[in-house]
Write an enzyme that holds these catalytic residues in place. Structure first.
Site, PDB file in Angstrom:
ATOM      1  CG  LEU A 108      54.739  15.029  82.567  1.00 18.70           C
ATOM      2  CD1 LEU A 108      53.966  16.069  81.769  1.00 18.70           C
ATOM      3  CD2 LEU A 108      54.582  15.275  84.061  1.00 18.70           C
TER       4      LEU A 108
ATOM      5  CE  LYS B 226      55.377  12.259  66.050  1.00 20.78           C
ATOM      6  NZ  LYS B 226      56.080  11.012  66.418  1.00 20.78           N
TER       7      LYS B 226
ATOM      8  CB  THR C 227      36.170   9.846  59.826  1.00 21.49           C
ATOM      9  OG1 THR C 227      37.143  10.882  59.931  1.00 21.49           O
ATOM     10  CG2 THR C 227      36.778   8.637  59.147  1.00 21.49           C
TER      11      THR C 227
ATOM     12  CB  ILE D 117      31.334   8.018  57.596  1.00 17.53           C
ATOM     13  CG1 ILE D 117      30.104   8.164  56.681  1.00 17.53           C
ATOM     14  CG2 ILE D 117      32.531   7.503  56.800  1.00 17.53           C
ATOM     15  CD1 ILE D 117      30.362   8.987  55.420  1.00 17.53           C
TER      16      ILE D 117
ATOM     17  CB  SER E 199      30.512  17.170  77.738  1.00 17.47           C
ATOM     18  OG  SER E 199      29.563  17.271  76.700  1.00 17.47           O
TER      19      SER E 199
ATOM     20  NE  ARG F 134      33.252  15.216  81.304  1.00 18.57           N
ATOM     21  CZ  ARG F 134      32.959  14.817  80.068  1.00 18.57           C
ATOM     22  NH1 ARG F 134      32.109  13.824  79.887  1.00 18.57           N
ATOM     23  NH2 ARG F 134      33.518  15.399  79.029  1.00 18.57           N
TER      24      ARG F 134
ATOM     25  N   GLY G 138      29.051  18.222  72.481  1.00 22.28           N
ATOM     26  CA  GLY G 138      28.999  17.730  71.108  1.00 22.28           C
ATOM     27  C   GLY G 138      27.636  17.144  70.771  1.00 22.28           C
TER      28      GLY G 138
HETATM   29  P1  8DG Z   1      30.915  15.600  73.895  1.00 20.16           P
HETATM   30  O1  8DG Z   1      29.681  14.860  73.524  1.00 20.16           O
HETATM   31  O2  8DG Z   1      30.647  16.963  74.403  1.00 20.16           O
HETATM   32  O3  8DG Z   1      31.906  15.631  72.792  1.00 20.16           O
HETATM   33  O4  8DG Z   1      31.648  14.797  75.104  1.00 20.16           O
HETATM   34  P2  8DG Z   1      31.138  13.547  75.924  1.00 20.16           P
HETATM   35  O5  8DG Z   1      29.694  13.701  76.261  1.00 20.16           O
HETATM   36  O6  8DG Z   1      32.087  13.337  77.046  1.00 20.16           O
HETATM   37  O7  8DG Z   1      31.392  12.328  74.931  1.00 20.16           O
HETATM   38  P3  8DG Z   1      30.420  11.264  74.224  1.00 20.16           P
HETATM   39  O8  8DG Z   1      31.166  10.723  73.056  1.00 20.16           O
HETATM   40  O9  8DG Z   1      29.066  11.822  73.954  1.00 20.16           O
HETATM   41  O10 8DG Z   1      30.298  10.050  75.241  1.00 20.16           O
HETATM   42  C1  8DG Z   1      29.469  10.126  76.374  1.00 20.16           C
HETATM   43  C2  8DG Z   1      30.063   9.308  77.477  1.00 20.16           C
HETATM   44  O11 8DG Z   1      30.067   7.915  77.168  1.00 20.16           O
HETATM   45  C3  8DG Z   1      31.500   9.626  77.732  1.00 20.16           C
HETATM   46  O12 8DG Z   1      31.616  10.814  78.468  1.00 20.16           O
HETATM   47  C4  8DG Z   1      31.925   8.411  78.481  1.00 20.16           C
HETATM   48  C5  8DG Z   1      31.155   7.277  77.824  1.00 20.16           C
HETATM   49  N1  8DG Z   1      32.043   6.542  76.902  1.00 20.16           N
HETATM   50  C6  8DG Z   1      33.279   6.015  77.217  1.00 20.16           C
HETATM   51  N2  8DG Z   1      33.850   5.434  76.122  1.00 20.16           N
HETATM   52  C7  8DG Z   1      32.960   5.565  75.120  1.00 20.16           C
HETATM   53  C8  8DG Z   1      32.982   5.136  73.776  1.00 20.16           C
HETATM   54  O13 8DG Z   1      33.948   4.571  73.277  1.00 20.16           O
HETATM   55  N3  8DG Z   1      31.863   5.401  73.052  1.00 20.16           N
HETATM   56  C9  8DG Z   1      30.776   6.031  73.607  1.00 20.16           C
HETATM   57  N4  8DG Z   1      29.692   6.216  72.851  1.00 20.16           N
HETATM   58  N5  8DG Z   1      30.766   6.476  74.861  1.00 20.16           N
HETATM   59  C10 8DG Z   1      31.828   6.258  75.616  1.00 20.16           C
HETATM   60  O14 8DG Z   1      33.769   6.051  78.329  1.00 20.16           O
HETATM   61 CA    CA Z   2      28.071  13.788  74.666  1.00 22.66          CA
END
Ligand code: 8DG
Ligand code: CA
Ligand code: CA
Length: 331
Positions: A64, A74, A103, A108, A182, A185, A191
Site C-alpha cells: 500500500l 511493525k 504537549t 505547549i 471536522s 465534514r 476537537g
Molecule cells: P478536529 O478539530 O475535530 O480535531 O479536526 P479538524 O477540524 O480537521 O482539525 P483542525 O486541527 O481544527 O484543523 C482545521 C483544518 O485546518 C484542517 O481540517 C485542515 C486545515 N489544516 C491543514 N493543516 C493544518 C495545520 O497544520 N494546522 C492547522 N491549524 N490547520 C491545518 O490542512
Molecule cells: Ca477543528
C-alpha cells in the site's frame, strides 16, 4: 488548530494498527521533534484507515501507498505479539511520557515541553506551580486542560452555529459565516470550532484594513457571554474560548478577504491529509493552491495572478479534480 489526532474511526477494520501508528507519530513529533517521521507514520495510518479489508500481514500492507519495510515489520510484530517493543519502551520512559503529557496542553508545543521538562516541570501540577514560565495562551490551555481534551458533540456546535450566525447577521447582514473543520465534514464530534468569516467590504485589494469587522464580532460575542476568554486577537484572527454549556471549548475565528473566501473555506474544512492530496494534484496540473488563492504556475515556475474563484467547486474544476463534498474529505 486542535492537536492533531488519528484519522476517522468509523468502520475502520484496521483501527488497532492505526492507533499504534498514531502513537508512534506523536512520539516522533513531541519527543524527537522529527516532523518527517511524524508525517510518515500519519500517512501510513491514513492509508490503513481507508483500506476496506483487514490487513493480515506486513507483506500485504507493504503493497500500500506510504507503507515501507519498517512499518510492515511493525505490523507483523503487532500481529504476532499484540504489542510493539518500541511503544512499550516509550511508555516506560519517564522523559517521553512527561513530554507527551505537557504537549497535551493547548499552546505547549514540543520545544516548549522539552524546555519545561529540562527545568524539572513534568506534570500538570508542576505547571500549575510554575505559571510564571508560561505564556498567556499556555495558561488558558492549563486552566481548561480537562475541558479541552473533551470532544465537542455535533449538537452543541449546531447550537453555537445558530447563536453565532444570528448575532453576526444582526450586526451586519452582509457577513458570511461558515464553521469549517471536522464539523463541516459531518463528523459526530470535533476537537474545536473553526469559524470562517468574511464581508464584502474586505477584499485582498482593500487599501485600508478593516480590523473592526472581526473585533466587532468578538466584542458582541463577549457581551453575550458566548466568548469567555481571549487567547489572542489580531486584525484577522481570533483565538479563544467559548462556552454554550458546562464545558469550555476552543474557538478560532478567522476573517478572510471576500475574494479568498472559498479557498479559505476549502483549506479550513480539511482534512489536512485531504488538503495535502489536493495540493499535490494541483501541482501536477501546474497550479499552486493554498488557503488564500489558486494560481497557475505552468512551466515558468513563477505563479501568476490568482484564478477567480466563486465557489469551492471552482477550485476542483480548475485543476480537473473530481468534486468531493465536505463529508467525502475525511481522508
Ligand atoms: P478536529 O478539530 O475535530 O480535531 O479536526 P479538524 O477540524 O480537521 O482539525 P483542525 O486541527 O481544527 O484543523 C482545521 C483544518 O485546518 C484542517 O481540517 C485542515 C486545515 N489544516 C491543514 N493543516 C493544518 C495545520 O497544520 N494546522 C492547522 N491549524 N490547520 C491545518 O490542512
Ligand atoms: Ca477543528
Ligand atoms: Ca482548529
Amino acid at each position: 488548530m486542535s492537536k492533531r489526532k488519528a484519522p476517522s474511526d468509523e468502520g475502520n477494520v484496521n483501527k488497532d494498527f492505526c492507533d499504534f501508528l498514531i502513537e508512534l507519530a506523536n512520539y516522533e513529533r513531541n519527543v524527537n521533534r522529527n516532523v518527517y517521521k511524524y508525517n510518515a507514520y500519519r500517512k501510513a495510518a491514513s492509508t490503513l484507515a481507508a483500506h476496506s479489508t483487514r490487513i493480515t500481514s506486513g507483506k500485504e500492507a507493504r503493497k500500500l501507498d506510504g507503507i515501507g519495510d519498517k512499518i510492515a515489520k511493525k505490523i507483523d510484530e503487532f500481529i504476532e505479539t499484540g504489542t510493539l517493543q518500541k511503544l512499550e519502551k516509550i511508555k516506560k520512559d519517564d522523559t517521553s511520557e512527561s513530554i507527551n503529557l505537557l504537549t497535551r496542553v493547548t499552546g505547549i508545543g514540543p520545544a516548549k515541553a522539552r524546555e519545561l521538562f529540562d527545568q524539572g516541570i513534568k506534570t500538570i501540577e508542576d505547571l500549575q506551580n510554575n505559571k510564571d514560565k508560561l505564556t498567556h495562551h499556555q495558561i488558558i490551555g492549563l486552566k481548561y486542560f480537562e475541558d479541552f481534551e473533551k470532544k465537542i458533540p455535533r449538537k452543541e456546535i449546531e447550537e453555537i452555529e445558530m447563536m453565532l450566525k444570528k448575532s453576526v447577521l444582526e450586526l451586519d447582514s452582509d457577513y458570511l459565516v461558515t464553521i469549517c473543520g471536522s464539523y463541516r465534514r459531518g463528523k459526530p464530534e470535533s476537537g474545536d470550532i473553526d469559524v470562517l468569516l468574511t464581508h464584502p467590504d474586505y477584499t485582498s485589494n482593500s487599501s485600508t484594513k478593516s480590523p473592526h469587522l472581526l473585533k466587532n464580532v468578538v466584542q458582541l460575542l463577549e457581551n453575550q457571554g458566548l466568548i469567555t476568554d481571549t487567547i489572542s486577537l489580531g486584525d484577522v484572527k481570533f483565538m479563544g474560548v467559548c462556552k454554550a454549556g458546562d464545558t469550555a471549548r476552543r474557538l478560532d475565528i478567522r476573517l478572510t478577504p471576500y475574494d479568498q473566501y472559498y479557498c479559505a473555506t476549502l483549506y479550513f474544512t480539511g482534512s489536512d491529509m485531504f488538503n495535502k492530496q489536493m495540493r499535490a494534484h494541483a501541482l501536477q496540473k501546474g497550479f499552486t493552491l493554498n488557503e488564500y488563492t489558486l494560481r497557475y504556475i505552468g512551466s515558468t515556475g513563477v505563479p501568476g495572478n490568482p484564478v477567480k474563484i466563486t465557489s469551492e467547486k471552482d477550485v476542483f474544476d480548475c485543476i480537473d479534480y473530481p468534486y468531493k463534498t465536505p463529508s467525502e474529505r475525511n481522508v
